[in-house]
Design a protein around this motif. Sequence first.
Motif, mmCIF file in Angstrom:
data_model
loop_
_atom_site.group_PDB
_atom_site.id
_atom_site.type_symbol
_atom_site.label_atom_id
_atom_site.label_comp_id
_atom_site.label_asym_id
_atom_site.label_seq_id
_atom_site.Cartn_x
_atom_site.Cartn_y
_atom_site.Cartn_z
ATOM 1 N N THR A 308 -18.850 -41.198 -29.643
ATOM 2 C CA THR A 308 -18.072 -41.433 -30.856
ATOM 3 C C THR A 308 -18.524 -40.440 -31.917
ATOM 4 O OG1 THR A 308 -17.283 -43.132 -32.391
ATOM 5 C CG2 THR A 308 -19.635 -43.186 -31.803
ATOM 6 N N ILE A 309 -17.981 -40.555 -33.107
ATOM 7 C CA ILE A 309 -18.288 -39.617 -34.190
ATOM 8 C C ILE A 309 -19.791 -39.582 -34.447
ATOM 9 C CG2 ILE A 309 -17.955 -39.133 -36.658
ATOM 10 C CD1 ILE A 309 -15.221 -40.443 -36.442
ATOM 11 N N GLY A 310 -20.315 -38.373 -34.553
ATOM 12 C CA GLY A 310 -21.718 -38.194 -34.856
ATOM 13 C C GLY A 310 -22.621 -38.088 -33.636
ATOM 14 N N GLN A 311 -22.133 -38.500 -32.480
ATOM 15 C CA GLN A 311 -22.945 -38.435 -31.262
ATOM 16 C C GLN A 311 -22.727 -37.080 -30.586
ATOM 17 O OE1 GLN A 311 -21.627 -41.973 -29.151
ATOM 18 N NE2 GLN A 311 -23.171 -43.249 -30.165
ATOM 19 N N TRP A 312 -23.124 -36.038 -31.284
ATOM 20 C CA TRP A 312 -22.820 -34.682 -30.814
ATOM 21 C C TRP A 312 -23.660 -34.283 -29.610
ATOM 22 C CZ3 TRP A 312 -18.548 -34.996 -32.824
ATOM 23 C CH2 TRP A 312 -18.333 -35.296 -34.170
ATOM 24 N N ASP A 313 -24.878 -34.799 -29.507
ATOM 25 C CA ASP A 313 -25.683 -34.513 -28.322
ATOM 26 C C ASP A 313 -25.045 -35.142 -27.083
ATOM 27 O OD1 ASP A 313 -27.486 -33.066 -29.784
ATOM 28 O OD2 ASP A 313 -28.924 -34.713 -30.007
ATOM 29 N N THR A 314 -24.501 -36.347 -27.258
ATOM 30 C CA THR A 314 -23.813 -36.994 -26.138
ATOM 31 C C THR A 314 -22.557 -36.221 -25.768
ATOM 32 O OG1 THR A 314 -24.641 -39.133 -26.909
ATOM 33 C CG2 THR A 314 -22.843 -39.161 -25.308
ATOM 34 N N ARG A 315 -21.830 -35.771 -26.781
ATOM 35 C CA ARG A 315 -20.643 -34.973 -26.502
ATOM 36 C C ARG A 315 -21.019 -33.707 -25.721
ATOM 37 N NH1 ARG A 315 -17.108 -31.007 -27.726
ATOM 38 N NH2 ARG A 315 -14.907 -31.614 -27.741
ATOM 39 N N ALA A 316 -22.155 -33.115 -26.058
ATOM 40 C CA ALA A 316 -22.588 -31.896 -25.378
ATOM 41 C C ALA A 316 -22.828 -32.128 -23.888
ATOM 42 C CB ALA A 316 -23.856 -31.362 -26.040
ATOM 43 N N GLN A 317 -23.145 -33.376 -23.498
ATOM 44 C CA GLN A 317 -23.290 -33.673 -22.071
ATOM 45 C C GLN A 317 -21.960 -33.473 -21.344
ATOM 46 O OE1 GLN A 317 -25.141 -37.539 -21.360
ATOM 47 N NE2 GLN A 317 -26.308 -37.356 -23.265
ATOM 48 N N ASN A 318 -20.859 -33.784 -22.020
ATOM 49 C CA ASN A 318 -19.541 -33.567 -21.426
ATOM 50 C C ASN A 318 -19.250 -32.073 -21.261
ATOM 51 O OD1 ASN A 318 -18.226 -36.359 -21.255
ATOM 52 N ND2 ASN A 318 -18.983 -36.319 -23.367
ATOM 53 N N THR A 319 -19.719 -31.277 -22.214
ATOM 54 C CA THR A 319 -19.553 -29.828 -22.109
ATOM 55 C C THR A 319 -20.313 -29.301 -20.892
ATOM 56 O OG1 THR A 319 -19.395 -29.711 -24.524
ATOM 57 C CG2 THR A 319 -19.762 -27.645 -23.337
ATOM 58 N N HIS A 320 -21.541 -29.763 -20.745
ATOM 59 C CA HIS A 320 -22.365 -29.338 -19.601
ATOM 60 C C HIS A 320 -21.694 -29.741 -18.287
ATOM 61 C CE1 HIS A 320 -25.988 -28.600 -17.220
ATOM 62 N NE2 HIS A 320 -25.806 -29.799 -16.684
ATOM 63 N N SER A 321 -21.211 -30.975 -18.212
ATOM 64 C CA SER A 321 -20.576 -31.461 -16.980
ATOM 65 C C SER A 321 -19.283 -30.716 -16.689
ATOM 66 C CB SER A 321 -20.298 -32.957 -17.097
ATOM 67 O OG SER A 321 -21.498 -33.678 -17.259
ATOM 68 N N LEU A 322 -18.523 -30.414 -17.741
ATOM 69 C CA LEU A 322 -17.259 -29.703 -17.552
ATOM 70 C C LEU A 322 -17.491 -28.300 -16.997
ATOM 71 C CD1 LEU A 322 -14.170 -29.551 -17.921
ATOM 72 C CD2 LEU A 322 -14.584 -28.737 -20.257
ATOM 73 N N ARG A 323 -18.514 -27.616 -17.530
ATOM 74 C CA ARG A 323 -18.832 -26.278 -17.010
ATOM 75 C C ARG A 323 -19.169 -26.347 -15.515
ATOM 76 N NH1 ARG A 323 -21.461 -24.719 -22.548
ATOM 77 N NH2 ARG A 323 -20.111 -22.988 -23.183
ATOM 78 N N ALA A 324 -19.943 -27.342 -15.149
ATOM 79 C CA ALA A 324 -20.309 -27.477 -13.744
ATOM 80 C C ALA A 324 -19.084 -27.785 -12.887
ATOM 81 C CB ALA A 324 -21.358 -28.581 -13.590
ATOM 82 N N GLU A 325 -18.230 -28.673 -13.382
ATOM 83 C CA GLU A 325 -17.039 -29.067 -12.619
ATOM 84 C C GLU A 325 -16.081 -27.903 -12.405
ATOM 85 O OE1 GLU A 325 -13.407 -32.402 -12.796
ATOM 86 O OE2 GLU A 325 -14.912 -32.295 -14.397
ATOM 87 N N MET A 326 -15.959 -27.020 -13.412
ATOM 88 C CA MET A 326 -14.983 -25.940 -13.331
ATOM 89 C C MET A 326 -15.596 -24.618 -12.874
ATOM 90 S SD MET A 326 -12.271 -26.693 -16.385
ATOM 91 C CE MET A 326 -10.979 -25.866 -15.408
ATOM 92 N N GLY A 327 -16.874 -24.614 -12.550
ATOM 93 C CA GLY A 327 -17.495 -23.407 -12.044
ATOM 94 C C GLY A 327 -17.798 -22.370 -13.098
ATOM 95 N N LEU A 328 -18.037 -22.823 -14.330
ATOM 96 C CA LEU A 328 -18.409 -21.915 -15.416
ATOM 97 C C LEU A 328 -19.926 -21.892 -15.558
ATOM 98 C CD1 LEU A 328 -15.733 -23.013 -18.050
ATOM 99 C CD2 LEU A 328 -15.763 -20.852 -16.796
ATOM 100 N N ARG A 329 -20.457 -20.733 -15.873
ATOM 101 C CA ARG A 329 -21.913 -20.614 -16.035
ATOM 102 C C ARG A 329 -22.356 -21.276 -17.339
ATOM 103 N NH1 ARG A 329 -22.088 -14.101 -16.859
ATOM 104 N NH2 ARG A 329 -21.152 -14.326 -14.785
#
Length: 534
Positions: A308-329
């Motif tokens: 939710t709002i303000g949980q930017w570190d948690t949101r960053a976990q989604n960024t990390h997972s998305l990169r892995a899922e889509m084959g981005l470094r």
Amino acid sequence: MSIAKPAHRIHHPNHHQKREVVSGVHRHRSEPPATAARAERSGGRILFVTTEMTDFVKAGGLGDVSAALPRALAKDHDVRVLLPGHPKVMAAARSMRMVGKTLGHHALPACEIGEIKTSDGLTILVLCNAELYEREGSPYTDVHGHEWPDNAIRFGTLSYAAAEIALNHAQMDWRPDLLHLNDWPCALATHYLEGQSNAVPTVLTIHNLAYQGVFPASTAATIGMTRKRTEHEPRGRISFLHEGVAKATYLTTVSECYARQITEPAHGCGLDALLHKRAQEGRLIGIVNGIDPSWDPQRDPALEAPFTIGQWDTRAQNTHSLRAEMGLREQSGPLFAVISRMVQQKGVDLICEAAPQIIAAGGQLALIGRGDPSIERTIARLPRRFPGRVAAHIGFEEGLARRMFAGADFLLMPSRYEPCGLSQMYAQSYGCLPIAHATGGLVDTIEDGVTGLLFRDATVSELRRCLQRAFRIFAEPLLLNAMRGAAMLEKHGWDGPGRQYAALYRRMLLNKQQPGHVAQPASSTREEKTYVHP
């Protein structure tokens, strides 16, 4: 998102799961108490006519609107949805109850009208004619994307059935006080109502003016259109949408900015003069679409890490997972997403031109969608050119799209025109800042420099300048997170639009009792945003 030539079909499994719709059809079930209560305090009986509804079949944004708006309106009105009997509708209607029928009209065949209920109590009227509607493909095209050659008959029949129900000629025990029509496939209902002493008022919503239902003039006789050509009508052709624009009691479209734009030659698609006339009469209103409440990053089961709002570190976990899922470094630069139909209207060609700048500046690009084969081929070459820095998924998977909204830093939407757009609102809800051309609903839903970024002209040079702004914002975490928070605080639900439509309905139903009185347009709930960063 839209309408006569959908480029791909979007499924909403989680959305369906929340509503538990498809199997919730009953033959002899009493009306749920909540729906009964709504009917008792109903402001009027509304027939909402559409060709798609996400509960059953979807080809574009109209499906989302047709699923959400009638439910929002049901708080104040007795709303029923009229939908053609597409294969997925009939598959869900195992226990359909037949409640009426229409007779043939010229080449338009007779149809039966069935009734089903969703598990949350919404009544769906199904126009049953297997020869016309039970076909594989989209509501408008075959499995190869080609328009059905008898679309004039298919949608003339839908329009005629809507008019017959409204005129109490369909042998039903329910008759609407008002028709709400959506786009060209329903628009001819206004013609079949014209001149009838017991006609009801009509609202026609234009979701995308580019799709107008244009057919050879010889088609008119086969569908029962016998009249002289009007001033704004195309020569040698008939247009379903033209008839609706000329004859509907009120016209609405899906954003305030688009309502202004379509009265001008640049965006009027040949109907600008007629639309300008209707606007001068106070009969053209812009009401911004809403989005479904399932677009909530705190409760979305598709996400690796809900936040939710303000949980930017948690949101960053989604960024990390998305990169892995889509084959981005893994890298420290911003991730830009494209979640779109791959067509010229959406400005995807501009993104392809700007891709080298994004990569050179340290960014990454992730794309998903389907559309024009030539654009698809161009997109498919980008990951080969920039391995690990560009990823592309040709097709559509809603779960992946949701994870892209939750993991990307910016959403690219350089649409050449955009009646409303939903992706920018999905993105804002997930803290992904939209970068968009200042047109249509993008102007009405993005505040430049606060909840996203806007640029004036749909050119690659303008897009590149806006990308430079995005990189500067990304380099300032306090500013980036402040904008993310502002975007997530935006309220894009259907309550506001539902109230605007309900107010319009009430005014129209009141005017029905007061001939000659012209109602004033619905007031806007948003301030117009005209400033765009140079």
